[in-house]
Design a protein around this motif. Structure first.
Motif, PDB file in Angstrom:
ATOM      1  N   GLY A 155     -79.909  38.788  -3.403  1.00 61.66           N
ATOM      2  CA  GLY A 155     -80.093  38.241  -4.746  1.00 61.66           C
ATOM      3  C   GLY A 155     -80.451  39.329  -5.755  1.00 61.66           C
ATOM      4  N   VAL A 156     -80.723  38.874  -6.976  1.00 65.60           N
ATOM      5  CA  VAL A 156     -81.003  39.795  -8.079  1.00 65.60           C
ATOM      6  C   VAL A 156     -82.427  39.564  -8.581  1.00 65.60           C
ATOM      7  N   GLY A 157     -83.123  40.656  -8.870  1.00 67.88           N
ATOM      8  CA  GLY A 157     -84.453  40.599  -9.455  1.00 67.88           C
ATOM      9  C   GLY A 157     -84.526  41.613 -10.583  1.00 67.88           C
ATOM     10  N   GLU A 158     -85.770  42.016 -10.873  1.00 66.74           N
ATOM     11  CA  GLU A 158     -85.951  42.964 -11.971  1.00 66.74           C
ATOM     12  C   GLU A 158     -86.915  44.056 -11.544  1.00 66.74           C
ATOM     13  N   VAL A 159     -86.612  45.292 -11.993  1.00 68.03           N
ATOM     14  CA  VAL A 159     -87.445  46.448 -11.686  1.00 68.03           C
ATOM     15  C   VAL A 159     -87.843  47.106 -13.006  1.00 68.03           C
ATOM     16  N   THR A 160     -89.086  47.561 -13.071  1.00 68.49           N
ATOM     17  CA  THR A 160     -89.589  48.284 -14.234  1.00 68.49           C
ATOM     18  C   THR A 160     -89.818  49.734 -13.833  1.00 68.49           C
ATOM     19  N   CYS A 161     -89.296  50.655 -14.643  1.00 70.34           N
ATOM     20  CA  CYS A 161     -89.482  52.099 -14.416  1.00 70.34           C
ATOM     21  C   CYS A 161     -89.991  52.738 -15.694  1.00 70.34           C
ATOM     22  N   ARG A 162     -90.652  53.910 -15.533  1.00 67.40           N
ATOM     23  CA  ARG A 162     -91.087  54.699 -16.700  1.00 67.40           C
ATOM     24  C   ARG A 162     -90.316  56.004 -16.719  1.00 67.40           C
ATOM     25  N   LEU A 163     -89.790  56.295 -17.903  1.00 68.22           N
ATOM     26  CA  LEU A 163     -89.036  57.525 -18.100  1.00 68.22           C
ATOM     27  C   LEU A 163     -89.123  57.895 -19.569  1.00 68.22           C
ATOM     28  N   LYS A 164     -89.295  59.174 -19.869  1.00 65.76           N
ATOM     29  CA  LYS A 164     -89.385  59.657 -21.246  1.00 65.76           C
ATOM     30  C   LYS A 164     -90.483  58.938 -22.020  1.00 65.76           C
ATOM     31  N   SER A 165     -91.606  58.713 -21.375  1.00 58.76           N
ATOM     32  CA  SER A 165     -92.760  58.033 -21.977  1.00 58.76           C
ATOM     33  C   SER A 165     -92.436  56.613 -22.422  1.00 58.76           C
ATOM     34  N   GLN A 166     -91.447  56.021 -21.796  1.00 59.23           N
ATOM     35  CA  GLN A 166     -91.070  54.646 -22.126  1.00 59.23           C
ATOM     36  C   GLN A 166     -90.978  53.820 -20.852  1.00 59.23           C
ATOM     37  N   THR A 167     -91.213  52.539 -21.006  1.00 59.17           N
ATOM     38  CA  THR A 167     -91.027  51.609 -19.907  1.00 59.17           C
ATOM     39  C   THR A 167     -89.706  50.892 -20.117  1.00 59.17           C
ATOM     40  N   THR A 168     -88.917  50.813 -19.061  1.00 54.66           N
ATOM     41  CA  THR A 168     -87.634  50.128 -19.149  1.00 54.66           C
ATOM     42  C   THR A 168     -87.499  49.141 -18.000  1.00 54.66           C
ATOM     43  N   ARG A 169     -86.875  48.029 -18.270  1.00 49.31           N
ATOM     44  CA  ARG A 169     -86.642  47.000 -17.249  1.00 49.31           C
ATOM     45  C   ARG A 169     -85.143  46.884 -17.011  1.00 49.31           C
ATOM     46  N   ARG A 170     -84.765  46.808 -15.744  1.00 43.59           N
ATOM     47  CA  ARG A 170     -83.352  46.683 -15.393  1.00 43.59           C
ATOM     48  C   ARG A 170     -83.197  45.657 -14.278  1.00 43.59           C
ATOM     49  N   MET A 171     -82.029  45.042 -14.257  1.00 40.82           N
ATOM     50  CA  MET A 171     -81.678  44.125 -13.172  1.00 40.82           C
ATOM     51  C   MET A 171     -81.481  44.952 -11.911  1.00 40.82           C
ATOM     52  N   ALA A 172     -81.909  44.404 -10.756  1.00 45.53           N
ATOM     53  CA  ALA A 172     -81.842  45.179  -9.518  1.00 45.53           C
ATOM     54  C   ALA A 172     -81.528  44.289  -8.325  1.00 45.53           C
ATOM     55  N   ARG A 173     -80.894  44.912  -7.348  1.00 47.93           N
ATOM     56  CA  ARG A 173     -80.634  44.307  -6.033  1.00 47.93           C
ATOM     57  C   ARG A 173     -81.209  45.242  -4.982  1.00 47.93           C
ATOM     58  N   ALA A 174     -81.530  44.689  -3.810  1.00 46.89           N
ATOM     59  CA  ALA A 174     -81.968  45.524  -2.690  1.00 46.89           C
ATOM     60  C   ALA A 174     -80.748  46.228  -2.113  1.00 46.89           C
ATOM     61  N   SER A 175     -80.919  47.484  -1.711  1.00 44.86           N
ATOM     62  CA  SER A 175     -79.790  48.236  -1.149  1.00 44.86           C
ATOM     63  C   SER A 175     -79.392  47.686   0.214  1.00 44.86           C
ATOM     64  N   ARG A 176     -80.332  47.044   0.928  1.00 40.65           N
ATOM     65  CA  ARG A 176     -80.045  46.344   2.191  1.00 40.65           C
ATOM     66  C   ARG A 176     -80.416  44.879   2.008  1.00 40.65           C
ATOM     67  N   PRO A 177     -79.756  43.986   2.687  1.00 42.93           N
ATOM     68  CA  PRO A 177     -80.029  42.549   2.485  1.00 42.93           C
ATOM     69  C   PRO A 177     -81.423  42.141   2.994  1.00 42.93           C
ATOM     70  N   GLN A 178     -82.429  42.432   2.204  1.00 37.54           N
ATOM     71  CA  GLN A 178     -83.815  42.083   2.532  1.00 37.54           C
ATOM     72  C   GLN A 178     -84.539  41.698   1.260  1.00 37.54           C
ATOM     73  N   PRO A 179     -85.460  40.763   1.313  1.00 38.73           N
ATOM     74  CA  PRO A 179     -86.218  40.417   0.110  1.00 38.73           C
ATOM     75  C   PRO A 179     -87.249  41.501  -0.201  1.00 38.73           C
ATOM     76  N   ILE A 180     -87.515  41.667  -1.485  1.00 34.31           N
ATOM     77  CA  ILE A 180     -88.563  42.609  -1.919  1.00 34.31           C
ATOM     78  C   ILE A 180     -89.477  41.836  -2.865  1.00 34.31           C
ATOM     79  N   ALA A 181     -90.768  41.820  -2.526  1.00 34.88           N
ATOM     80  CA  ALA A 181     -91.736  41.004  -3.264  1.00 34.88           C
ATOM     81  C   ALA A 181     -92.056  41.603  -4.629  1.00 34.88           C
ATOM     82  N   GLU A 182     -92.471  40.717  -5.544  1.00 35.05           N
ATOM     83  CA  GLU A 182     -92.934  41.151  -6.859  1.00 35.05           C
ATOM     84  C   GLU A 182     -94.136  42.077  -6.671  1.00 35.05           C
ATOM     85  N   GLY A 183     -94.191  43.168  -7.438  1.00 36.60           N
ATOM     86  CA  GLY A 183     -95.286  44.133  -7.358  1.00 36.60           C
ATOM     87  C   GLY A 183     -95.028  45.263  -6.375  1.00 36.60           C
TER      88      GLY A 183
END
Length: 170
Positions: free
Chosen positions: A123-151
């Motif tokens: 499935g699809v979730g969301e990941v937050t990253c920091r780059l260039k002193s900014q926070t950005t949010r992007r849509m993300a999938r797991a590289s292997r079919p496994q769930p990844i918990a919020e946080g």
């Protein structure tokens, strides 16, 4: 003799008017910005204005010093080419110092981020990253079919279009 001086003074006046128009109109002054090479317009109106102003001024100075028209023209040509080169070099230096605050998706590959919306298996979730002193949010999938918990902390492994493929950080 006077007509040669008039030509030099006229070219200097045209260069001065173009330079003044450039100062007043700013970025809107350029006729064909698509002619830029490496971000600097070699055929820009500003560069041409600097050349004309210098060529005309130095050529008129040569005539005032009673040098022959050919010598005055050569002086003007050399001085104009020199100022043109200095202008282009200065503009390249200024452009190279500009920083971009835009974050491109490909810059996120390899970064560590945090899952802000849980990623279900396949499935699809969301990941937050920091780059260039900014926070950005992007849509993300797991590289292997496994769930990844919020946080959970994840590393951006690759990019598929605008979708990040992430893997848990162990």
């Amino acid at each position: 003799r006077r007509h040669v001086m008039l030509v030099f003074v006229s070219l200097a006046a045209i260069g001065l008017l173009l330079t003044a128009a450039s100062a007043l109109l700013g970025h809107d002054f350029e006729a064909h910005p698509e002619l830029e090479v490496a971000g600097v317009g070699f055929l820009s109106l500003r560069a041409m204005a600097i050349f004309l102003l210098t060529f005309g001024t130095v050529g008129a100075l040569g005539r005032w010093l009673e040098k022959p028209p050919l010598t005055s023209s050569l002086w003007g040509l050399l001085a104009g080419a020199g100022m043109y080169g200095i202008y282009i070099a200065a503009m390249q230096l200024i452009r190279s110092q500009q920083a971009s605050s835009l974050i491109e998706d490909r810059e996120l590959v390899g970064l560590t981020g945090m899952v802000t919306v849980a990623i279900p298996a396949n499935g699809v979730g969301e990941v937050t990253c920091r780059l260039k002193s900014q926070t950005t949010r992007r849509m993300a999938r797991a590289s292997r079919p496994q769930p990844i918990a919020e946080g959970a902390l994840v590393r951006v492994a690759e990019l598929h279009g605008a979708m990040l493929l992430v893997e848990p950080v162990s």
